[in-house]
Design an enzyme around this catalytic site. Structure first.
Site, PDB file in Angstrom:
ATOM      1  N   GLN A 139       0.828  -1.198   0.000  1.00  0.00           N
ATOM      2  CA  GLN A 139       0.000   0.000   0.000  1.00  0.00           C
ATOM      3  C   GLN A 139       0.864   1.250   0.000  1.00  0.00           C
ATOM      4  OE1 GLN A 139      -2.870   0.074   3.154  1.00  0.00           O
ATOM      5  NE2 GLN A 139      -3.559   2.157   2.730  1.00  0.00           N
ATOM      6  N   CYS A 198      -6.803   0.842   1.978  1.00  0.00           N
ATOM      7  CA  CYS A 198      -6.515  -0.535   2.401  1.00  0.00           C
ATOM      8  C   CYS A 198      -7.700  -1.446   2.089  1.00  0.00           C
ATOM      9  CB  CYS A 198      -6.172  -0.577   3.887  1.00  0.00           C
ATOM     10  SG  CYS A 198      -7.469   0.072   4.972  1.00  0.00           S
ATOM     11  N   HIS A 246      -8.416  -0.672  10.155  1.00  0.00           N
ATOM     12  CA  HIS A 246      -7.628  -1.122   9.001  1.00  0.00           C
ATOM     13  C   HIS A 246      -8.268  -2.377   8.411  1.00  0.00           C
ATOM     14  CE1 HIS A 246      -4.091  -1.191   6.515  1.00  0.00           C
ATOM     15  NE2 HIS A 246      -3.633  -2.337   6.996  1.00  0.00           N
ATOM     16  N   ASN A 292      -1.945  -8.262   5.751  1.00  0.00           N
ATOM     17  CA  ASN A 292      -1.969  -6.810   5.885  1.00  0.00           C
ATOM     18  C   ASN A 292      -1.569  -6.188   4.546  1.00  0.00           C
ATOM     19  OD1 ASN A 292      -1.557  -4.100   6.478  1.00  0.00           O
ATOM     20  ND2 ASN A 292      -0.468  -4.495   8.392  1.00  0.00           N
ATOM     21  N   TRP A 325      -0.308  -3.538   3.877  1.00  0.00           N
ATOM     22  CA  TRP A 325       0.959  -2.817   3.933  1.00  0.00           C
ATOM     23  C   TRP A 325       2.130  -3.680   3.471  1.00  0.00           C
ATOM     24  CZ3 TRP A 325       0.811  -0.107   9.436  1.00  0.00           C
ATOM     25  CH2 TRP A 325      -0.186   0.878   9.422  1.00  0.00           C
ATOM     26  N   GLU A 345       4.745 -26.715   8.782  1.00  0.00           N
ATOM     27  CA  GLU A 345       5.051 -26.211   7.448  1.00  0.00           C
ATOM     28  C   GLU A 345       4.083 -25.113   6.996  1.00  0.00           C
ATOM     29  OE1 GLU A 345       5.093 -29.516   4.824  1.00  0.00           O
ATOM     30  OE2 GLU A 345       6.989 -30.321   5.568  1.00  0.00           O
TER      31      GLU A 345
END
Length: 521
Positions: A117, A123, A282, A306, A308, A333
């Site tokens: 972003q 967002c 957010h 996220n 970002w 894993e």
């Protein structure tokens, strides 16, 4: 489209795809033949640019501050420093930023890890893009992957579902830059441009980049698919002990490759990072759900991303959590210790720290779990006109003047308790081109069951005086998309979309999803 349609619903089929009855013939507005946004024909404009040997400049969304808008956090001095550069021209983006490789539109397929972003507060939009990358066929509908910087004309195009029809949006490839970097969303590998160009196309639809600031992921998911939205209040679901129902919905939505996003509440300043690593107010995308075995018990985990591209949850089941040491090698894993913005957290923590979950899918099967049912939909354009067809809610004598849609239900699954066989979606069309300036009225849906022998056509005020709606409490909302599930017994019904008060002029789109085969007449 007839003004007062009838919908018959025979027995269900086995296909789980949605069948849109409006666009079976491939008419304008269908996925195969999208309408031209701003009447711009991509093929014709590109041919003209190549023939004239001039790179395309989009005068309807010019590369200047008009298209940038009044961005929050950007001073007037910074606005004056913004440069609009092209990716593929000498002395512009790839040269200016000293990138070694030539620009590419999409490298090795699109991924949620391709972008970060920028300074635009969108967002919600980027979380939806992250979810869209999981649904390859739908991604290819929105992002035409046959585009490249070969046969270059300085232009690209993208497709969005906008209020009942698909539209094709043409842009030039000037992108806003500041201080030697892209101002908004940017590619992690530097020379890949599908995400910044997709963002620009959506900014054009919204009015400007600034008009993309603040929103809900469900809005973008709807525009990427035309699908059905379902929201879940997470703390309410958890406190009411509905975790099993929520988990089943998440599991079904993941299996059918729904777009799944979520959001955190606002506690203080927007985008404040809490000690837990969670960002306030957010949007995130949900990228997977799983169960791991931990000391003989199953732990339900949700994986989030996220936009970002960094800043992650640091609590239980995070990338560095010691709990991963105590699970099987196969389960271990699933965890990757990398600062890429993606992380796991337990379902109960997810419900505690996040406020709302958004799921958008092309059909409603993820809601009721009946994944074998075939769904069909029909989309109707309508209008409320003051003094003519804007009658307000049922308490007004003018209610009968509202648009009316008669629905014939032929069967319901008696074996399934409260079988939700009809979903209704009502969207109010914007009256302004700029998304942030859109004025919306409170809207709602009222449904009456029609007794046998009632004449065809419109029902009159005397009917409403003698009969009660199937839901005694009518809810009106300013939400962009009002979605209502219904369990309707066989019979005839009338659906009446309305504004809360009379004399409110607006256009709307009503979508009827039927669980069994539908015929319109």
């Amino acid at each position: 489209i007839p003004p007062y349609p009838l919908v018959n619903m025979p027995e269900s089929g086995n296909c789980t795809s949605i069948i849109n009855l409006r666009y079976q013939d491939g008419t304008e507005g269908s996925p195969s033949n999208p309408a031209k946004f701003n009447n711009q024909d991509y093929a014709q404009l590109k041919d003209n640019s190549l023939r004239r040997r001039r790179l395309f400049v989009d005068n309807t969304f010019p590369p200047n501050n008009q298209s940038l808008g009044d961005l929050e956090g950007l001073s007037r001095w910074q606005e004056a420093q913004v440069e609009w550069l092209r990716p593929a021209v000498k002395y512009l983006i790839c040269f200016y930023f000293l990138l070694v490789s030539d620009p590419v539109f999409c490298s090795k397929g699109a991924s949620r890890f391709d972008f970060d972003q920028g300074i635009v507060g969108n967002c919600w939009f980027l979380a939806a893009i992250s979810s869209l990358t999981f649904k390859k066929s739908l991604f290819g509908q929105v992002v035409a992957l046959d585009q490249s910087f070969s046969d270059y004309a300085g232009m690209f195009h993208f497709r969005f579902w906008r209020f009942g029809k698909w539209v094709d949006v043409v842009i030039d490839d000037h992108l806003p830059t500041l201080n030697n970097q892209l101002l908004s969303v940017r590619s992690k590998i530097g020379n890949e441009f599908w995400a910044p160009l997709l963002e620009k196309a959506y900014a054009k639809v919204c009015g400007s980049y600034a008009d993309m600031s603040a929103g809900l992921p469900s809005e973008a998911c709807k525009d990427f698919s035309g699908g059905l939205n379902k929201n879940y209040e997470l703390q309410e679901a958890h406190s009411a002990g509905h975790d099993v129902e929520l988990w089943n919905a998440l599991s079904r939505a993941t299996k059918c490759q729904s777009m799944i996003c979520c959001g955190t509440p606002q506690k203080g300043l927007v985008n404040t990072v809490e000690e837990t690593g969670i960002v306030d107010a957010h949007a995130y995308s949900v990228t997977e759900v799983t169960e791991v075995h931990y000391y003989g018990s199953k732990v339900k985990l949700v994986r989030l991303m996220n936009p970002w591209g960094k800043t992650e949850w640091n609590g239980k089941w995070s990338d560095k959590s010691d709990l991963w040491i105590r699970v099987s090698p196969e389960d271990r894993e699933k965890c990757f210790d990398r600062n890429d913005g993606e992380f796991w957290m337990a379902l109960e923590d997810f419900c505690y720290y996040f406020q709302i979950l958004f799921i958008c899918c092309e059909n409603p099967n993820f809601i009721d779990g009946d994944v074998t049912s075939q769904w069909k939909s029909m989309v109707y354009d309508g209008s409320w006109v003051a003094g003519k067809s804007a009658g307000g809610n049922v308490s007004y004598s003018s209610f009968e003047t509202n648009p009316q849609y008669r629905l014939q239900v032929s069967n319901i699954n008696k074996e399934e308790e409260k079988d939700q066989n009809i979903f209704l979606s009502l969207m109010q069309k914007p009256q302004q081109k700029n998304r942030k300036r859109v004025r919306s009225y409170p809207i709602g849906l009222t449904i009456f069951k029609i007794p046998p022998g009632t004449p065809q056509g419109r029902v009159r005020s005397s009917f409403f005086k003698r009969n009660s709606p199937i839901k005694l409490r009518q809810l009106y909302t300013n939400d962009r998309d009002l979605v209502e599930p219904h369990s309707l017994e066989p019979g005839e019904y009338v659906i009446i979309p309305s504004t809360m008060k009379p004399y409110m002029s607006a256009d709307f789109v009503l979508t009827v999803y039927s669980k069994t085969e539908a015929k319109i007449r």
